[in-house]
Scaffold this motif. Structure first.
Motif, PDB file in Angstrom:
ATOM      1  N   GLY A  77     -20.859 -31.844  17.432  1.00 28.40           N
ATOM      2  CA  GLY A  77     -20.722 -33.173  16.854  1.00 28.40           C
ATOM      3  C   GLY A  77     -19.375 -33.823  17.103  1.00 28.40           C
ATOM      4  N   SER A  78     -18.526 -33.209  17.917  1.00 26.84           N
ATOM      5  CA  SER A  78     -17.198 -33.746  18.197  1.00 26.84           C
ATOM      6  C   SER A  78     -17.003 -33.876  19.701  1.00 26.84           C
ATOM      7  CB  SER A  78     -16.123 -32.821  17.613  1.00 26.84           C
ATOM      8  OG  SER A  78     -14.843 -33.242  18.019  1.00 26.84           O
ATOM      9  N   ALA A  79     -16.228 -34.881  20.092  1.00 32.36           N
ATOM     10  CA  ALA A  79     -15.922 -35.063  21.513  1.00 32.36           C
ATOM     11  C   ALA A  79     -14.580 -34.448  21.866  1.00 32.36           C
ATOM     12  CB  ALA A  79     -15.921 -36.553  21.850  1.00 32.36           C
ATOM     13  N   LYS A  80     -13.815 -34.007  20.860  1.00 35.17           N
ATOM     14  CA  LYS A  80     -12.473 -33.453  21.079  1.00 35.17           C
ATOM     15  C   LYS A  80     -12.563 -32.045  21.664  1.00 35.17           C
ATOM     16  CE  LYS A  80      -8.331 -31.976  18.620  1.00 35.17           C
ATOM     17  NZ  LYS A  80      -8.385 -30.561  18.847  1.00 35.17           N
ATOM     18  N   THR A  81     -11.820 -31.816  22.730  1.00 42.83           N
ATOM     19  CA  THR A  81     -11.726 -30.496  23.344  1.00 42.83           C
ATOM     20  C   THR A  81     -10.756 -29.645  22.536  1.00 42.83           C
ATOM     21  OG1 THR A  81     -12.130 -31.430  25.527  1.00 42.83           O
ATOM     22  CG2 THR A  81     -11.100 -29.265  25.453  1.00 42.83           C
ATOM     23  N   LEU A  82     -11.142 -28.396  22.258  1.00 39.93           N
ATOM     24  CA  LEU A  82     -10.295 -27.497  21.487  1.00 39.93           C
ATOM     25  C   LEU A  82      -9.206 -26.884  22.362  1.00 39.93           C
ATOM     26  CD1 LEU A  82     -12.969 -25.551  19.399  1.00 39.93           C
ATOM     27  CD2 LEU A  82     -11.627 -27.521  18.702  1.00 39.93           C
ATOM     28  N   HIS A  88      -8.760 -19.718  19.213  1.00 40.00           N
ATOM     29  CA  HIS A  88      -8.405 -18.479  18.518  1.00 40.00           C
ATOM     30  C   HIS A  88      -8.842 -18.547  17.052  1.00 40.00           C
ATOM     31  CE1 HIS A  88      -5.699 -17.323  21.862  1.00 40.00           C
ATOM     32  NE2 HIS A  88      -5.870 -16.103  21.385  1.00 40.00           N
ATOM     33  N   GLU A  89      -8.535 -19.641  16.372  1.00 41.22           N
ATOM     34  CA  GLU A  89      -8.898 -19.796  14.965  1.00 41.22           C
ATOM     35  C   GLU A  89     -10.410 -19.729  14.769  1.00 41.22           C
ATOM     36  OE1 GLU A  89      -7.201 -23.271  13.155  1.00 41.22           O
ATOM     37  OE2 GLU A  89      -5.213 -22.846  13.990  1.00 41.22           O
ATOM     38  N   VAL A  90     -11.139 -20.421  15.619  1.00 40.81           N
ATOM     39  CA  VAL A  90     -12.601 -20.453  15.515  1.00 40.81           C
ATOM     40  C   VAL A  90     -13.187 -19.063  15.747  1.00 40.81           C
ATOM     41  CG1 VAL A  90     -14.678 -21.317  16.667  1.00 40.81           C
ATOM     42  CG2 VAL A  90     -12.834 -22.892  16.116  1.00 40.81           C
ATOM     43  N   VAL A  91     -12.720 -18.385  16.784  1.00 36.29           N
ATOM     44  CA  VAL A  91     -13.261 -17.071  17.150  1.00 36.29           C
ATOM     45  C   VAL A  91     -12.934 -16.023  16.089  1.00 36.29           C
ATOM     46  CG1 VAL A  91     -12.990 -15.181  18.811  1.00 36.29           C
ATOM     47  CG2 VAL A  91     -13.417 -17.495  19.617  1.00 36.29           C
ATOM     48  N   GLY A  96     -16.819  -9.762  12.354  1.00 34.97           N
ATOM     49  CA  GLY A  96     -16.720  -8.677  13.317  1.00 34.97           C
ATOM     50  C   GLY A  96     -15.807  -8.938  14.491  1.00 34.97           C
ATOM     51  N   VAL A  97     -15.051 -10.026  14.474  1.00 36.28           N
ATOM     52  CA  VAL A  97     -14.181 -10.339  15.601  1.00 36.28           C
ATOM     53  C   VAL A  97     -12.734 -10.400  15.112  1.00 36.28           C
ATOM     54  CG1 VAL A  97     -13.668 -12.001  17.426  1.00 36.28           C
ATOM     55  CG2 VAL A  97     -16.018 -11.641  16.720  1.00 36.28           C
ATOM     56  N   SER A  98     -11.877  -9.639  15.776  1.00 42.62           N
ATOM     57  CA  SER A  98     -10.457  -9.601  15.420  1.00 42.62           C
ATOM     58  C   SER A  98      -9.640  -9.651  16.708  1.00 42.62           C
ATOM     59  CB  SER A  98     -10.149  -8.323  14.651  1.00 42.62           C
ATOM     60  OG  SER A  98     -10.268  -7.207  15.506  1.00 42.62           O
ATOM     61  N   PRO A  99      -8.334  -9.845  16.589  1.00 41.02           N
ATOM     62  CA  PRO A  99      -7.508  -9.835  17.804  1.00 41.02           C
ATOM     63  C   PRO A  99      -7.625  -8.529  18.597  1.00 41.02           C
ATOM     64  CG  PRO A  99      -6.279 -10.798  16.000  1.00 41.02           C
ATOM     65  CD  PRO A  99      -7.561 -10.263  15.408  1.00 41.02           C
ATOM     66  N   SER A 100      -7.669  -7.376  17.920  1.00 40.09           N
ATOM     67  CA  SER A 100      -7.760  -6.109  18.654  1.00 40.09           C
ATOM     68  C   SER A 100      -9.116  -5.958  19.347  1.00 40.09           C
ATOM     69  CB  SER A 100      -7.497  -4.919  17.731  1.00 40.09           C
ATOM     70  OG  SER A 100      -8.479  -4.833  16.732  1.00 40.09           O
ATOM     71  N   PHE A 101     -10.179  -6.450  18.731  1.00 41.20           N
ATOM     72  CA  PHE A 101     -11.507  -6.413  19.338  1.00 41.20           C
ATOM     73  C   PHE A 101     -11.524  -7.252  20.618  1.00 41.20           C
ATOM     74  CE2 PHE A 101     -15.870  -8.113  19.706  1.00 41.20           C
ATOM     75  CZ  PHE A 101     -16.575  -6.934  19.786  1.00 41.20           C
ATOM     76  N   CYS A 102     -10.989  -8.474  20.539  1.00 39.88           N
ATOM     77  CA  CYS A 102     -10.947  -9.350  21.711  1.00 39.88           C
ATOM     78  C   CYS A 102     -10.021  -8.796  22.780  1.00 39.88           C
ATOM     79  CB  CYS A 102     -10.525 -10.758  21.303  1.00 39.88           C
ATOM     80  SG  CYS A 102     -11.807 -11.638  20.404  1.00 39.88           S
ATOM     81  N   SER A 103      -8.934  -8.171  22.365  1.00 37.03           N
ATOM     82  CA  SER A 103      -7.998  -7.574  23.305  1.00 37.03           C
ATOM     83  C   SER A 103      -8.653  -6.422  24.071  1.00 37.03           C
ATOM     84  CB  SER A 103      -6.753  -7.086  22.568  1.00 37.03           C
ATOM     85  OG  SER A 103      -5.854  -6.506  23.457  1.00 37.03           O
ATOM     86  N   ALA A 104      -9.385  -5.565  23.361  1.00 38.99           N
ATOM     87  CA  ALA A 104     -10.090  -4.457  24.015  1.00 38.99           C
ATOM     88  C   ALA A 104     -11.113  -4.998  25.004  1.00 38.99           C
ATOM     89  CB  ALA A 104     -10.772  -3.578  22.972  1.00 38.99           C
ATOM     90  N   TYR A 105     -11.860  -6.016  24.603  1.00 39.71           N
ATOM     91  CA  TYR A 105     -12.847  -6.639  25.483  1.00 39.71           C
ATOM     92  C   TYR A 105     -12.167  -7.187  26.741  1.00 39.71           C
ATOM     93  CZ  TYR A 105     -16.220  -9.925  27.323  1.00 39.71           C
ATOM     94  OH  TYR A 105     -17.055 -10.615  28.171  1.00 39.71           O
TER      95      TYR A 105
END
Length: 164
Positions: A77-82, A88-91, A96-105
């Motif tokens: 519903g928004s035209a603004k690019t994140l 980072h805030e949204v994810v 079940g998602v944390s910085p260490s989880f994303c880092s491992a991925y």
């Protein structure tokens, strides 16, 4: 990064996933999953209308592609690019998602491994049982040309994460 490799997606906060509207580049062959998404769009068949299939990205895939500059993300519903910081805030607001989880991925992908969430981890509330993170299925990729990556060996490693 060339413009013809950059995809555009909308963040679905309820489903905690990015729905790619314009898939471009090589990553569409090796990341995400194609799913029937009913957002008022349908594809017509001979007999009936079916939900349109869209490329759906998990939060960790979304973050990685935004960091690589291969995905432009906006809120529904928004035209603004994140920005990367906003992504980072949204994810990290996802279950079940944390910085260490994303880092491992991210590190596993950088090393050339195929990484997906384990089948069945898409069901609401299901986690690895060892923490709050969904398990990741990891395998050594084999290049297959236009078909992208495929599992090179029948075995895979299932990674689980402790709570932080």
């Amino acid at each position: 990064v060339r413009e013809k490799e950059v995809s555009q997606a909308v963040w679905d906060a309820q489903g905690q996933m990015a729905i790619v509207e314009t898939p471009k580049g090589k990553h569409v062959q090796v990341m995400g999953r194609w799913a029937a998404i009913n957002r008022g769009e349908t594809t017509t068949t001979d007999d009936a209308a079916a939900p349109a299939k869209k490329l759906v990205l998990e939060p960790e895939e979304t973050l990685l592609l935004v960091q690589w500059g291969l995905l432009i993300l906006r809120l529904e519903g928004s035209a603004k690019t994140l920005s990367v910081a906003e992504v980072h805030e949204v994810v990290f607001a996802c279950n079940g998602v944390s910085p260490s989880f994303c880092s491992a991925y991210s590190h596993l992908r950088d090393l050339g491994f195929g990484v997906l969430r384990h089948p069945g981890s898409h069901q609401e509330g299901e986690t690895s049982g060892v923490g709050r993170h969904p398990p990741l299925r990891v395998w050594t990729p084999e290049r297959t040309g236009k078909k992208g990556w495929r599992q090179a060996v029948p075995d895979f490693v299932l990674l689980t994460f402790d709570s932080e």
